[in-house]
Write a protein that holds these residues in place. Structure first.
Motif, mmCIF file in Angstrom:
data_model
loop_
_atom_site.group_PDB
_atom_site.id
_atom_site.type_symbol
_atom_site.label_atom_id
_atom_site.label_comp_id
_atom_site.label_asym_id
_atom_site.label_seq_id
_atom_site.Cartn_x
_atom_site.Cartn_y
_atom_site.Cartn_z
ATOM 1 N N GLU A 89 0.835 -1.204 0.000
ATOM 2 C CA GLU A 89 0.000 0.000 0.000
ATOM 3 C C GLU A 89 0.873 1.258 0.000
ATOM 4 O O GLU A 89 0.614 2.214 -0.730
ATOM 5 C CB GLU A 89 -0.926 0.002 1.230
ATOM 6 C CG GLU A 89 -1.936 -1.137 1.268
ATOM 7 C CD GLU A 89 -3.148 -0.869 0.384
ATOM 8 O OE1 GLU A 89 -3.239 0.248 -0.176
ATOM 9 O OE2 GLU A 89 -4.000 -1.773 0.248
ATOM 10 N N GLU A 92 2.544 1.663 -3.330
ATOM 11 C CA GLU A 92 1.620 2.264 -4.299
ATOM 12 C C GLU A 92 1.550 3.779 -4.126
ATOM 13 O O GLU A 92 1.628 4.538 -5.102
ATOM 14 C CB GLU A 92 0.223 1.655 -4.133
ATOM 15 C CG GLU A 92 -0.830 2.276 -5.041
ATOM 16 C CD GLU A 92 -2.224 1.783 -4.709
ATOM 17 O OE1 GLU A 92 -3.047 1.686 -5.620
ATOM 18 O OE2 GLU A 92 -2.489 1.528 -3.516
ATOM 19 N N GLU A 93 1.436 4.233 -2.884
ATOM 20 C CA GLU A 93 1.336 5.666 -2.613
ATOM 21 C C GLU A 93 2.582 6.405 -3.095
ATOM 22 O O GLU A 93 2.487 7.465 -3.744
ATOM 23 C CB GLU A 93 1.138 5.886 -1.107
ATOM 24 C CG GLU A 93 0.926 7.336 -0.729
ATOM 25 C CD GLU A 93 0.673 7.508 0.762
ATOM 26 O OE1 GLU A 93 0.702 8.656 1.227
ATOM 27 O OE2 GLU A 93 0.455 6.487 1.457
ATOM 28 N N GLN A 119 -0.120 -4.601 -8.680
ATOM 29 C CA GLN A 119 -1.491 -5.062 -8.941
ATOM 30 C C GLN A 119 -1.629 -6.545 -8.640
ATOM 31 O O GLN A 119 -2.666 -6.993 -8.124
ATOM 32 C CB GLN A 119 -1.874 -4.761 -10.394
ATOM 33 C CG GLN A 119 -2.127 -3.281 -10.631
ATOM 34 C CD GLN A 119 -2.522 -2.956 -12.058
ATOM 35 O OE1 GLN A 119 -3.179 -1.961 -12.312
ATOM 36 N NE2 GLN A 119 -2.120 -3.769 -13.006
ATOM 37 N N ARG A 124 -5.760 -6.098 -7.108
ATOM 38 C CA ARG A 124 -6.673 -5.062 -7.605
ATOM 39 C C ARG A 124 -5.882 -4.133 -8.511
ATOM 40 O O ARG A 124 -4.647 -4.197 -8.579
ATOM 41 C CB ARG A 124 -7.272 -4.257 -6.448
ATOM 42 C CG ARG A 124 -6.262 -3.497 -5.592
ATOM 43 C CD ARG A 124 -6.928 -2.531 -4.647
ATOM 44 N NE ARG A 124 -5.987 -1.911 -3.712
ATOM 45 C CZ ARG A 124 -5.203 -0.887 -4.006
ATOM 46 N NH1 ARG A 124 -5.228 -0.365 -5.249
ATOM 47 N NH2 ARG A 124 -4.380 -0.375 -3.096
ATOM 48 N N LYS A 125 -6.613 -3.261 -9.208
ATOM 49 C CA LYS A 125 -5.943 -2.289 -10.055
ATOM 50 C C LYS A 125 -5.395 -1.145 -9.213
ATOM 51 O O LYS A 125 -5.928 -0.821 -8.154
ATOM 52 C CB LYS A 125 -6.917 -1.732 -11.108
ATOM 53 C CG LYS A 125 -7.274 -2.730 -12.194
ATOM 54 C CD LYS A 125 -8.069 -2.057 -13.297
ATOM 55 C CE LYS A 125 -8.303 -3.042 -14.446
ATOM 56 N NZ LYS A 125 -9.063 -2.404 -15.553
ATOM 57 N N ARG A 127 -4.787 2.614 -8.104
ATOM 58 C CA ARG A 127 -5.728 3.736 -8.056
ATOM 59 C C ARG A 127 -5.573 4.629 -9.286
ATOM 60 O O ARG A 127 -4.499 4.725 -9.872
ATOM 61 C CB ARG A 127 -5.503 4.573 -6.792
ATOM 62 C CG ARG A 127 -5.736 3.821 -5.495
ATOM 63 C CD ARG A 127 -5.879 4.809 -4.331
ATOM 64 N NE ARG A 127 -4.786 5.765 -4.283
ATOM 65 C CZ ARG A 127 -3.656 5.575 -3.606
ATOM 66 N NH1 ARG A 127 -3.477 4.435 -2.941
ATOM 67 N NH2 ARG A 127 -2.720 6.509 -3.577
ATOM 68 N N ASP A 128 -6.664 5.304 -9.666
ATOM 69 C CA ASP A 128 -6.617 6.236 -10.792
ATOM 70 C C ASP A 128 -5.566 7.305 -10.539
ATOM 71 O O ASP A 128 -5.427 7.817 -9.412
ATOM 72 C CB ASP A 128 -7.977 6.914 -10.992
ATOM 73 C CG ASP A 128 -8.996 5.956 -11.584
ATOM 74 O OD1 ASP A 128 -8.571 4.936 -12.160
ATOM 75 O OD2 ASP A 128 -10.201 6.232 -11.464
ATOM 76 N N HIS A 129 -4.822 7.630 -11.571
ATOM 77 C CA HIS A 129 -3.759 8.608 -11.419
ATOM 78 C C HIS A 129 -3.416 9.207 -12.774
ATOM 79 O O HIS A 129 -3.757 8.655 -13.822
ATOM 80 C CB HIS A 129 -2.511 7.937 -10.832
ATOM 81 C CG HIS A 129 -1.984 6.824 -11.689
ATOM 82 N ND1 HIS A 129 -2.574 5.563 -11.705
ATOM 83 C CD2 HIS A 129 -0.959 6.768 -12.571
ATOM 84 C CE1 HIS A 129 -1.927 4.795 -12.553
ATOM 85 N NE2 HIS A 129 -0.945 5.489 -13.095
#
Length: 556
Positions: A89, A92-93, A119, A124-125, A127-129
């Motif tokens: 997590e 990803e950030e 992913q 999961r995919k 986040r939108d970016h």
């Protein structure tokens, strides 16, 4: 012993995989020059190599907060450290922060690989970016996918947003022009591509698109398309993508000699195209049209080697010996797939056709008719041909019968369906027993040759505006009736412009027009005597004068 001395010692230790020594020297370099962010990052890299990911991230955070906040790549390094600690997590950030802030895209490729990894781990995919380095290319790529799926209105909306932010994004503008064209918004398509060419007169994709758009915008447009085709035939692109775009466009425009040259270079270049069966087929068709029978045979054989199911190549290869002896006696299409048993009823041309003739474009028109804006619906109605297409006709009927719709749109839908009796040439006020209508269904013919379609297309381009539904229907009806009555003994129809002028003249007479041979001769570039000869032949077959006399008798 300054900072550079310890830096060199650290690099030498790294080359020998002596990480402890390298870390000691980098720390000394940082002490001597604490405001140099590169030394800090090198120290963080050593800590990461040694497995001390927490300490590495602490150094990177110190760089961003205390030394140089513009060192955005530190966030990418942090994402790697978090991933190694299985703190996905946080990885990803950090990764998305890097992508959204790094304008140069230094680690863009590596970041995309990490996205795939995350992913899988997160199940999961991501986040939108937004990816700042792409400057709108993510949305542009999504819009291109929408175009391929026939979602033209959605693609146009997204591309308009991209161009609002990046007005110089030529690729997005070219694809927006295509979206407009597929939606039937021909004028907007032309305006968009002309703006691309105003900014960049040599933009190859823009020139290719303009040539295609002009081909279907009336007689003057056809002349400009021919001029553009000759200009494009002299271009020698460097990039393979440009070469393929140019080759296919020249094939569409009938410049087969130049198209063959580009296809040949693509196949000899050793890129992806060399292993693509369809490119070999396109090259074979261009070779055949330019008189290279041996090259066509070799390329079709290679097509079948790469794809044994390539039925068009198999059929044309079978016919090739006869064509060598007697000449090519039937249309040879760039269409890659061909149902041999009904080849003449398949898509007649590989060309980029008027919008309603492509399945993907048809899907976009249906979607626009059902849920588009008033302006888009108006353009979609103008692009539709409901005859023989029950789904399009149903969509138009639903629009015409929806009282919540604009009255003008409802009227246009009724006209497109042929329900406006005042525009129909075979319906006359006061008739009690109208003459039998011409057949409007080409499916009554077991074949439909390219040359027949060329005559009809030439007449439509020269005489119809996009909203001339009635005239277009009547041209199609008379031409189909003429062919149906003659079949199977249809003449060669080698003089396309002459037959098109005759079709135009007789259709106009049935509509109570006042066309003359001289006027049409100037429009189509043929002599009055030629038009008269073809008019006489069509009249003999379709008994048009008798039809007109019948109408006059009813009126009297």
């Amino acid at each position: 012993m300054d900072e550079s001395f310890f830096f060199e010692r650290a690099v030498r230790a790294l080359d020998r995989y002596q990480y402890d020594k390298a870390l000691k020297y980098f720390r000394k370099a940082v002490e001597l020059k604490p405001n140099n962010p590169v030394n800090h990052c090198n120290m963080a890299g050593i800590l990461s190599e040694m497995g001390d990911y927490e300490a590495s991230n602490a150094v990177l955070i110190h760089v961003l907060e205390q030394v140089d906040p513009t060192m955005i790549e530190c966030r990418f390094y942090m994402a790697n450290n978090f991933a190694n600690m299985e703190r996905f997590e946080e990885a990803e950030e950090a990764l998305l922060a890097y992508l959204e802030q790094d304008e140069s895209g230094q680690f863009l490729h590596e970041a995309e690989e990490m996205i795939s990894l995350l992913q899988n781990e997160l199940k999961r995919k991501i986040r939108d970016h937004n990816v700042l380095a792409r400057r709108g290319t993510d949305r542009h790529d999504r819009a291109r996918a929408m175009l391929e799926e026939g979602r033209f209105a959605e693609a146009a909306e997204m591309l308009e947003q991209v161009l609002g932010e990046y007005p110089d994004f030529a690729a997005a503008a070219n694809n927006l022009a295509l979206a407009y064209y597929y939606m039937g918004l021909t004028e907007r398509a032309l305006e968009t591509v002309e703006e691309v060419l105003r900014r960049d007169p040599g933009n190859l994709h823009g020139l290719c698109n303009l040539a295609i758009f002009r081909r279907y915008s009336g007689l003057n447009g056809l002349e400009e398309s021919v001029r553009l085709a000759r200009r494009l035939a002299t271009v020698m692109p460097f990039h393979q993508e440009h070469a393929f775009k140019l080759a296919t466009t020249l094939g569409i425009l009938g410049e087969h000699e130049a198209a063959y040259g580009h296809f040949r270079r693509l196949l000899a270049g050793g890129g992806d195209e060399a292993g693509d069966a369809s490119v070999h087929h396109y090259g074979a068709v261009a070779a055949l049209h330019s008189g290279r029978f041996d090259a066509a045979e070799r390329l079709w054989k290679q097509t079948l080697k790469l794809d044994p199911e390539a039925d068009a190549a198999a059929y044309y290869l079978e016919r090739l010996p006869e064509w060598r002896e007697n000449g090519v006696g039937e249309p040879v299409n760039y269409q890659y797939r061909l149902d041999v048993s009904r080849r003449a009823e398949s898509d007649r041309r590989w060309e980029e056709r008027p919008p309603e003739e492509s399945p993907a474009i048809r899907a976009g028109l249906l979607r626009t008719l059902r849920s588009g804006s008033d302006e888009d619906k108006r353009s979609a109605i103008q692009a539709c041909r409901p005859q023989g297409d029950d789904e399009v006709a149903d969509a138009l009927r639903a629009l015409a019968g929806d009282e919540s719709e604009d009255s003008e749109l409802r009227g246009l839908a009724r006209e497109a369906l042929g329900e406006n009796e005042s525009e129909r040439s075979d319906s006359f006020e006061g008739e009690e027993s109208p003459a039998p209508p011409f057949s409007r269904d080409p499916a009554e013919l077991p074949v439909w040759e390219k040359r027949w379609q060329d005559v009809l297309d030439t007449a439509i381009r020269a005489s119809c505006t996009p909203s001339d539904f009635g005239l277009r229907r009547d041209l199609e009806a008379l031409w189909t009736d003429f062919l149906r009555r003659l079949y199977p003994d249809v003449p060669a129809l080698s003089h396309v412009e002459g037959w098109a002028a005759a079709l135009d003249y007789l259709t106009d007479k049935l509509r109570r027009g006042d066309s003359t041979y001289e006027e049409l001769g100037r429009r189509y570039g043929v002599s009055s005597s030629t038009i008269g000869r073809y008019v006489k032949r069509m009249d003999q077959v379709c008994q048009i004068k008798e039809r007109q006399n019948h109408r006059k008798g009813l009126q009297q």
